[in-house]
Design a protein around this motif. Structure first.
Motif, mmCIF file in Angstrom:
data_model
loop_
_atom_site.group_PDB
_atom_site.id
_atom_site.type_symbol
_atom_site.label_atom_id
_atom_site.label_comp_id
_atom_site.label_asym_id
_atom_site.label_seq_id
_atom_site.Cartn_x
_atom_site.Cartn_y
_atom_site.Cartn_z
ATOM 1 N N PHE A 1 6.596 118.209 119.791
ATOM 2 C CA PHE A 1 5.612 118.072 118.717
ATOM 3 C C PHE A 1 4.520 119.134 118.845
ATOM 4 N N LEU A 2 4.005 119.338 120.046
ATOM 5 C CA LEU A 2 2.957 120.340 120.242
ATOM 6 C C LEU A 2 3.481 121.744 119.970
ATOM 7 N N ASP A 3 4.722 122.017 120.371
ATOM 8 C CA ASP A 3 5.313 123.323 120.077
ATOM 9 C C ASP A 3 5.449 123.521 118.566
ATOM 10 N N ALA A 4 5.836 122.467 117.868
ATOM 11 C CA ALA A 4 5.992 122.570 116.413
ATOM 12 C C ALA A 4 4.647 122.776 115.727
ATOM 13 N N LEU A 5 3.603 122.114 116.218
ATOM 14 C CA LEU A 5 2.273 122.323 115.658
ATOM 15 C C LEU A 5 1.840 123.777 115.828
ATOM 16 N N ARG A 6 2.072 124.325 116.995
ATOM 17 C CA ARG A 6 1.679 125.720 117.252
ATOM 18 C C ARG A 6 2.473 126.670 116.368
ATOM 19 N N GLU A 7 3.775 126.427 116.261
ATOM 20 C CA GLU A 7 4.623 127.309 115.455
ATOM 21 C C GLU A 7 4.282 127.225 113.971
ATOM 22 N N SER A 8 3.721 126.106 113.555
ATOM 23 C CA SER A 8 3.363 125.929 112.142
ATOM 24 C C SER A 8 2.043 126.611 111.784
ATOM 25 N N GLY A 9 1.322 127.077 112.799
ATOM 26 C CA GLY A 9 0.045 127.739 112.545
ATOM 27 C C GLY A 9 -1.141 126.814 112.450
ATOM 28 N N LEU A 10 -0.934 125.540 112.736
ATOM 29 C CA LEU A 10 -2.043 124.591 112.697
ATOM 30 C C LEU A 10 -2.912 124.708 113.948
ATOM 31 N N ARG A 11 -4.206 124.550 113.775
ATOM 32 C CA ARG A 11 -5.144 124.516 114.907
ATOM 33 C C ARG A 11 -5.098 123.130 115.534
ATOM 34 N N THR A 12 -4.961 123.075 116.844
ATOM 35 C CA THR A 12 -4.836 121.798 117.548
ATOM 36 C C THR A 12 -5.985 121.632 118.538
ATOM 37 N N VAL A 13 -6.654 120.491 118.442
ATOM 38 C CA VAL A 13 -7.784 120.189 119.326
ATOM 39 C C VAL A 13 -7.592 118.786 119.884
ATOM 40 N N ILE A 14 -7.551 118.673 121.209
ATOM 41 C CA ILE A 14 -7.559 117.347 121.823
ATOM 42 C C ILE A 14 -8.982 116.818 121.759
ATOM 43 N N VAL A 15 -9.127 115.645 121.178
ATOM 44 C CA VAL A 15 -10.420 114.973 121.074
ATOM 45 C C VAL A 15 -10.275 113.652 121.821
ATOM 46 N N THR A 16 -10.846 113.584 123.007
ATOM 47 C CA THR A 16 -10.569 112.479 123.912
ATOM 48 C C THR A 16 -11.849 111.811 124.399
ATOM 49 N N ASN A 17 -11.740 110.517 124.676
ATOM 50 C CA ASN A 17 -12.824 109.792 125.347
ATOM 51 C C ASN A 17 -12.735 109.915 126.859
ATOM 52 N N CYS A 18 -11.732 110.594 127.360
ATOM 53 C CA CYS A 18 -11.548 110.715 128.803
ATOM 54 C C CYS A 18 -12.712 111.480 129.440
ATOM 55 N N HIS A 19 -13.220 110.956 130.546
ATOM 56 C CA HIS A 19 -14.289 111.606 131.307
ATOM 57 C C HIS A 19 -13.773 112.931 131.883
ATOM 58 N N PRO A 20 -14.632 113.945 132.018
ATOM 59 C CA PRO A 20 -14.172 115.251 132.508
ATOM 60 C C PRO A 20 -13.463 115.232 133.860
ATOM 61 N N ASP A 21 -13.820 114.314 134.754
ATOM 62 C CA ASP A 21 -13.167 114.309 136.074
ATOM 63 C C ASP A 21 -11.702 113.882 135.992
ATOM 64 N N PRO A 22 -11.376 112.721 135.422
ATOM 65 C CA PRO A 22 -9.951 112.409 135.268
ATOM 66 C C PRO A 22 -9.245 113.335 134.284
ATOM 67 N N LEU A 23 -9.985 113.900 133.328
ATOM 68 C CA LEU A 23 -9.392 114.887 132.427
ATOM 69 C C LEU A 23 -8.859 116.074 133.225
ATOM 70 N N LYS A 24 -9.634 116.534 134.181
ATOM 71 C CA LYS A 24 -9.200 117.657 135.026
ATOM 72 C C LYS A 24 -7.924 117.303 135.772
ATOM 73 N N LEU A 25 -7.867 116.094 136.324
ATOM 74 C CA LEU A 25 -6.675 115.641 137.036
ATOM 75 C C LEU A 25 -5.462 115.640 136.118
ATOM 76 N N LYS A 26 -5.626 115.142 134.908
ATOM 77 C CA LYS A 26 -4.503 115.052 133.983
ATOM 78 C C LYS A 26 -4.037 116.431 133.535
ATOM 79 N N LEU A 27 -4.962 117.344 133.350
ATOM 80 C CA LEU A 27 -4.577 118.701 132.964
ATOM 81 C C LEU A 27 -3.849 119.408 134.098
#
Length: 229
Positions: free
Chosen positions: A98-124
């Motif tokens: 899905f993410l590859d298809a969004l990129r190939e379609s030319g759409l801008r993609t932004v993750i908008v999350t309630n996740c705190h920056p510390d666990p966000l770093k772990l997940k990334l």
């Protein structure tokens, strides 16, 4: 279900939308109470009976998602404890396609999350998700949870967007209702956020999918249009 040709921006929730919510469910409902029980010499169930209602009382607020808040309140290093079960962090089905298809379609993609920056770093670190999207915004940067309608106005500071050409994808009905009420043109619910739990019922007013393979064919049709249109 989604009018892809009218879109310029796709806002994407992370936990339960792109990543399997089982990691967070297991952490908050099982692993954290276990470590709390060990710290205070309690039975696991007694710890759950104490900790879980405390957590649920903050639902929908920024504190609900705040690692610093819970570290201070429970006197435990929440980020370190999350890393102990980091092997449970993973993508939901069909997300990378899905993410590859969004990129190939030319759409801008932004993750908008309630996740705190510390666990966000772990997940990334575990997923490389940041390499698959254009930007990531945590609600902690703005001091408001996504459930707060004002969040969507404040979001313009970090990720400017045109509401009438934006889609929000999330597994939280309260978040989607907040986005819709703030004027975002299209919303899409993920009904099966946790691989170990039953799916949600459909929302009466917001279309929903179980997995992204349900929308991939229509999204890929957009790719064949001139300039992604």
């Amino acid at each position: 279900m989604v009018n892809w040709s009218s879109l310029e921006t796709v806002f994407l929730d992370m936990d339960g939308t792109l990543l399997d919510l089982h990691f967070d469910s297991h952490f908050w409902l099982e692993h954290l109470p276990l470590r709390y029980a060990e710290r205070h010499n309690l039975a696991h169930q007694d710890a759950k009976d104490h900790v879980i209602p405390m957590i649920m009382a903050e639902r929908g607020t920024l504190n609900w998602y705040c690692t610093d808040y819970w570290s201070n309140r429970l006197a435990l290093d929440i980020t370190e404890l999350k890393s102990e079960v980091g092997d449970k962090i993973g993508y939901r089905p069909h997300v990378t396609d899905f993410l590859d298809a969004l990129r190939e379609s030319g759409l801008r993609t932004v993750i908008v999350t309630n996740c705190h920056p510390d666990p966000l770093k772990l997940k990334l670190e575990r997923t490389g998700l940041d390499q698959r999207v254009d930007a990531i915004v945590s609600s902690h940067q703005l001091g408001r949870a996504k459930e707060d309608r004002q969040f969507w106005q404040d979001l313009h500071q970090l990720a400017p967007y045109q509401a009438n050409s934006t889609l929000m994808v999330d597994d939280s009905f309260p978040v989607l209702e907040s986005a819709r009420d703030a004027g975002i043109a299209q919303c899409l619910a993920v009904l099966a956020p946790d691989s170990q739990q039953a799916a949600h019922e459909q929302h009466p007013d917001i279309p929903g999918i179980h997995h992204f393979d349900e929308v991939l064919p229509a999204l890929r049709q957009r790719q064949s249009l001139p300039s992604g249109r």
